[in-house]
Design a protein around this motif. Structure first.
Motif, PDB file in Angstrom:
ATOM      1  N   PHE A 291       0.854  -1.189   0.000  1.00  0.00           N
ATOM      2  CA  PHE A 291       0.000   0.000   0.000  1.00  0.00           C
ATOM      3  C   PHE A 291       0.895   1.245   0.000  1.00  0.00           C
ATOM      4  CE2 PHE A 291      -3.364  -2.479   2.694  1.00  0.00           C
ATOM      5  CZ  PHE A 291      -3.706  -3.217   1.584  1.00  0.00           C
ATOM      6  N   LEU A 292       0.371   2.330  -0.567  1.00  0.00           N
ATOM      7  CA  LEU A 292       1.109   3.588  -0.534  1.00  0.00           C
ATOM      8  C   LEU A 292       0.537   4.435   0.614  1.00  0.00           C
ATOM      9  CD1 LEU A 292       3.429   4.752  -2.231  1.00  0.00           C
ATOM     10  CD2 LEU A 292       1.731   6.061  -3.506  1.00  0.00           C
ATOM     11  N   ASP A 293       1.427   4.956   1.452  1.00  0.00           N
ATOM     12  CA  ASP A 293       1.029   5.710   2.643  1.00  0.00           C
ATOM     13  C   ASP A 293       1.081   7.200   2.319  1.00  0.00           C
ATOM     14  OD1 ASP A 293       0.293   5.801   5.329  1.00  0.00           O
ATOM     15  OD2 ASP A 293       2.351   5.843   6.063  1.00  0.00           O
TER      16      ASP A 293
ATOM     17  N   GLY B  58      -0.908  12.846  -7.029  1.00  0.00           N
ATOM     18  CA  GLY B  58       0.139  12.704  -8.053  1.00  0.00           C
ATOM     19  C   GLY B  58       0.991  11.473  -7.795  1.00  0.00           C
ATOM     20  N   GLU B  59       1.389  11.300  -6.556  1.00  0.00           N
ATOM     21  CA  GLU B  59       2.203  10.126  -6.186  1.00  0.00           C
ATOM     22  C   GLU B  59       1.403   8.839  -6.388  1.00  0.00           C
ATOM     23  OE1 GLU B  59       5.265   9.984  -5.529  1.00  0.00           O
ATOM     24  OE2 GLU B  59       5.913  11.874  -4.622  1.00  0.00           O
ATOM     25  N   ILE B  60       0.120   8.892  -6.066  1.00  0.00           N
ATOM     26  CA  ILE B  60      -0.728   7.705  -6.200  1.00  0.00           C
ATOM     27  C   ILE B  60      -0.865   7.313  -7.670  1.00  0.00           C
ATOM     28  CG2 ILE B  60      -3.068   6.785  -5.851  1.00  0.00           C
ATOM     29  CD1 ILE B  60      -3.128   8.579  -3.258  1.00  0.00           C
ATOM     30  N   HIS B  61      -1.063   8.316  -8.548  1.00  0.00           N
ATOM     31  CA  HIS B  61      -1.140   8.039  -9.987  1.00  0.00           C
ATOM     32  C   HIS B  61       0.152   7.381 -10.464  1.00  0.00           C
ATOM     33  CE1 HIS B  61      -4.839   9.346 -11.753  1.00  0.00           C
ATOM     34  NE2 HIS B  61      -4.824  10.489 -11.090  1.00  0.00           N
ATOM     35  N   ARG B  62       1.280   7.955 -10.041  1.00  0.00           N
ATOM     36  CA  ARG B  62       2.579   7.453 -10.523  1.00  0.00           C
ATOM     37  C   ARG B  62       2.769   5.971 -10.123  1.00  0.00           C
ATOM     38  NH1 ARG B  62       8.560   9.113  -8.359  1.00  0.00           N
ATOM     39  NH2 ARG B  62       9.714   7.818  -9.832  1.00  0.00           N
ATOM     40  N   ALA B  63       2.517   5.681  -8.851  1.00  0.00           N
ATOM     41  CA  ALA B  63       2.731   4.302  -8.376  1.00  0.00           C
ATOM     42  C   ALA B  63       1.708   3.342  -8.957  1.00  0.00           C
ATOM     43  CB  ALA B  63       2.670   4.277  -6.854  1.00  0.00           C
ATOM     44  N   SER B  64       0.486   3.833  -9.126  1.00  0.00           N
ATOM     45  CA  SER B  64      -0.575   2.988  -9.655  1.00  0.00           C
ATOM     46  C   SER B  64      -0.334   2.693 -11.137  1.00  0.00           C
ATOM     47  CB  SER B  64      -1.912   3.694  -9.437  1.00  0.00           C
ATOM     48  OG  SER B  64      -2.937   2.986 -10.030  1.00  0.00           O
ATOM     49  N   ASP B  65       0.079   3.718 -11.901  1.00  0.00           N
ATOM     50  CA  ASP B  65       0.367   3.520 -13.326  1.00  0.00           C
ATOM     51  C   ASP B  65       1.485   2.504 -13.517  1.00  0.00           C
ATOM     52  OD1 ASP B  65      -1.557   5.356 -13.866  1.00  0.00           O
ATOM     53  OD2 ASP B  65      -0.188   6.974 -14.455  1.00  0.00           O
ATOM     54  N   ALA B  66       2.407   2.444 -12.565  1.00  0.00           N
ATOM     55  CA  ALA B  66       3.518   1.483 -12.667  1.00  0.00           C
ATOM     56  C   ALA B  66       3.095   0.100 -12.171  1.00  0.00           C
ATOM     57  CB  ALA B  66       4.719   1.993 -11.869  1.00  0.00           C
ATOM     58  N   GLY B  67       1.870  -0.016 -11.700  1.00  0.00           N
ATOM     59  CA  GLY B  67       1.355  -1.311 -11.241  1.00  0.00           C
ATOM     60  C   GLY B  67       2.003  -1.785  -9.948  1.00  0.00           C
ATOM     61  N   LEU B  68       2.430  -0.837  -9.108  1.00  0.00           N
ATOM     62  CA  LEU B  68       3.199  -1.225  -7.927  1.00  0.00           C
ATOM     63  C   LEU B  68       2.369  -1.373  -6.663  1.00  0.00           C
ATOM     64  CD1 LEU B  68       6.332   1.111  -8.321  1.00  0.00           C
ATOM     65  CD2 LEU B  68       6.063  -1.253  -9.061  1.00  0.00           C
ATOM     66  N   ILE B  69       1.134  -0.856  -6.669  1.00  0.00           N
ATOM     67  CA  ILE B  69       0.430  -0.805  -5.377  1.00  0.00           C
ATOM     68  C   ILE B  69      -0.932  -1.499  -5.395  1.00  0.00           C
ATOM     69  CG2 ILE B  69       1.602   1.212  -4.417  1.00  0.00           C
ATOM     70  CD1 ILE B  69      -0.756   2.925  -5.479  1.00  0.00           C
TER      71      ILE B  69
ATOM     72  N   CYS C 128       2.120  -4.065   3.698  1.00  0.00           N
ATOM     73  CA  CYS C 128       3.057  -3.074   4.202  1.00  0.00           C
ATOM     74  C   CYS C 128       2.626  -1.746   3.596  1.00  0.00           C
ATOM     75  CB  CYS C 128       4.428  -3.458   3.647  1.00  0.00           C
ATOM     76  SG  CYS C 128       5.760  -2.949   4.669  1.00  0.00           S
ATOM     77  N   THR C 129       2.514  -0.691   4.385  1.00  0.00           N
ATOM     78  CA  THR C 129       2.182   0.599   3.790  1.00  0.00           C
ATOM     79  C   THR C 129       3.407   1.498   3.820  1.00  0.00           C
ATOM     80  OG1 THR C 129       0.587   2.384   3.605  1.00  0.00           O
ATOM     81  CG2 THR C 129       1.098   1.668   5.863  1.00  0.00           C
ATOM     82  N   ILE C 130       3.734   2.044   2.641  1.00  0.00           N
ATOM     83  CA  ILE C 130       5.049   2.614   2.417  1.00  0.00           C
ATOM     84  C   ILE C 130       4.950   4.042   1.918  1.00  0.00           C
ATOM     85  CG2 ILE C 130       7.189   2.223   1.131  1.00  0.00           C
ATOM     86  CD1 ILE C 130       6.286  -0.613   0.638  1.00  0.00           C
ATOM     87  N   PRO C 131       5.723   4.965   2.470  1.00  0.00           N
ATOM     88  CA  PRO C 131       5.724   6.321   1.902  1.00  0.00           C
ATOM     89  C   PRO C 131       6.318   6.293   0.492  1.00  0.00           C
ATOM     90  CG  PRO C 131       7.080   6.213   3.916  1.00  0.00           C
ATOM     91  CD  PRO C 131       6.637   4.822   3.603  1.00  0.00           C
ATOM     92  N   PRO C 132       5.895   7.228  -0.391  1.00  0.00           N
ATOM     93  CA  PRO C 132       6.374   7.206  -1.780  1.00  0.00           C
ATOM     94  C   PRO C 132       7.892   7.119  -1.906  1.00  0.00           C
ATOM     95  CG  PRO C 132       4.600   8.797  -1.541  1.00  0.00           C
ATOM     96  CD  PRO C 132       4.872   8.284  -0.170  1.00  0.00           C
ATOM     97  N   LYS C 133       8.613   7.883  -1.094  1.00  0.00           N
ATOM     98  CA  LYS C 133      10.079   7.890  -1.209  1.00  0.00           C
ATOM     99  C   LYS C 133      10.646   6.471  -1.031  1.00  0.00           C
ATOM    100  CE  LYS C 133      14.118   9.720   1.183  1.00  0.00           C
ATOM    101  NZ  LYS C 133      14.409   9.401   2.561  1.00  0.00           N
ATOM    102  N   VAL C 134      10.139   5.755  -0.049  1.00  0.00           N
ATOM    103  CA  VAL C 134      10.651   4.402   0.205  1.00  0.00           C
ATOM    104  C   VAL C 134      10.219   3.440  -0.907  1.00  0.00           C
ATOM    105  CG1 VAL C 134      10.677   2.462   1.846  1.00  0.00           C
ATOM    106  CG2 VAL C 134      10.688   4.823   2.704  1.00  0.00           C
ATOM    107  N   LEU C 135       9.011   3.647  -1.449  1.00  0.00           N
ATOM    108  CA  LEU C 135       8.566   2.784  -2.553  1.00  0.00           C
ATOM    109  C   LEU C 135       9.574   2.836  -3.695  1.00  0.00           C
ATOM    110  CD1 LEU C 135       6.201   0.987  -3.706  1.00  0.00           C
ATOM    111  CD2 LEU C 135       5.514   3.036  -4.934  1.00  0.00           C
TER     112      LEU C 135
END
Ligand code: E4P
Length: 218
Positions: free
Chosen positions: A4-6, A11-22, A184-191
């Protein structure tokens, strides 16, 4: 292992979601306050729920049972992906039972001990959020808590998912995985630290330089 993204940063959610990471999102009152400005937080929550096809934790800000339940119902009504987050207090556990009895999924947050995690499971929580980083911050061992909760939940057959939270660095994620946390819920920087590696960058640079020298084309 679900990631999960914390964050409440769209903007961060779009980026991680578009990459299929979360697989989902967690927010908290501090994270949403940082983003919202003059906007209605509920609008942002809806936007987030529409981006991610998975659980999105939205936290109540009341501290008394009836008010928590009222807010929880409102938050749950925003979108089918919403999971209501309540703090691990006496009233929070009561509100958890109330919300669960009406079919609402609950994430019990601010967990700092194995006994707290036991009571969240008994209250029917879908998720328990042990804050490993904040335990480390005061010279405790956050990972020890993940291990204890895993043993208790497995030993007594509780289905509540362990959602490792307050993650500060990539090693926290790797250790949570090896200790059997469900999510695990992760801040964008750590993702992004988890995805990137300097040897990957260096290797790619060398491959491309060699390719350019060869003058070949694909
Ligand atoms: C979890 O759901 C919380 O939002 C979060 O992990 C808290 O982390 P922090 O200790 O970095 O604030």
């Amino acid at each position: 292992m679900k990631i999960f993204l914390d964050t409440a940063d769209v903007g961060e959610i779009h980026r991680a979601s578009d990459a299929g990471l979360i697989d989902g999102i967690t927010t908290n009152p501090s994270l949403i306050s940082k983003i919202a400005g003059n906007r209605d937080p509920k609008e942002i929550y809806l936007e987030i729920c529409e981006i991610v096809d998975g659980p999105v934790s939205l936290e109540v800000v009341a501290i008394e049972r009836a008010r928590m339940v009222e807010e929880g119902r409102k938050l749950a009504g925003i979108h089918e992906n919403a999971v209501v987050k309540v703090p691990l207090t006496e009233d929070g556990l009561k509100a958890c039972r109330d919300l669960v009895s009406t079919g609402i999924r609950v994430n019990v947050t601010l967990c700092f001990s194995a006994s707290q995690a036991l009571f969240a499971a008994k209250a029917g929580a879908s998720y328990i959020s042990p804050f490993v980083g904040r335990i480390d911050d005061i010279s405790g061992e956050g990972m020890q808590l993940i291990h204890q909760i895993r043993q208790i939940y497995d030993g007594y057959g509780y289905a509540t998912e362990i959602l490792a939270a307050s993650i500060r660095h990539p090693l926290h994620v790797v250790e949570s995985m090896t200790l059997g946390a469900d999510c695990c819920t992760i801040p964008p920087k750590v993702l992004w630290q988890l995805v990137e590696h300097p040897l990957t960058d260096r290797g790619l640079e060398a491959f491309l330089a060699d390719w350019d020298k060869s003058g070949a084309e694909l």
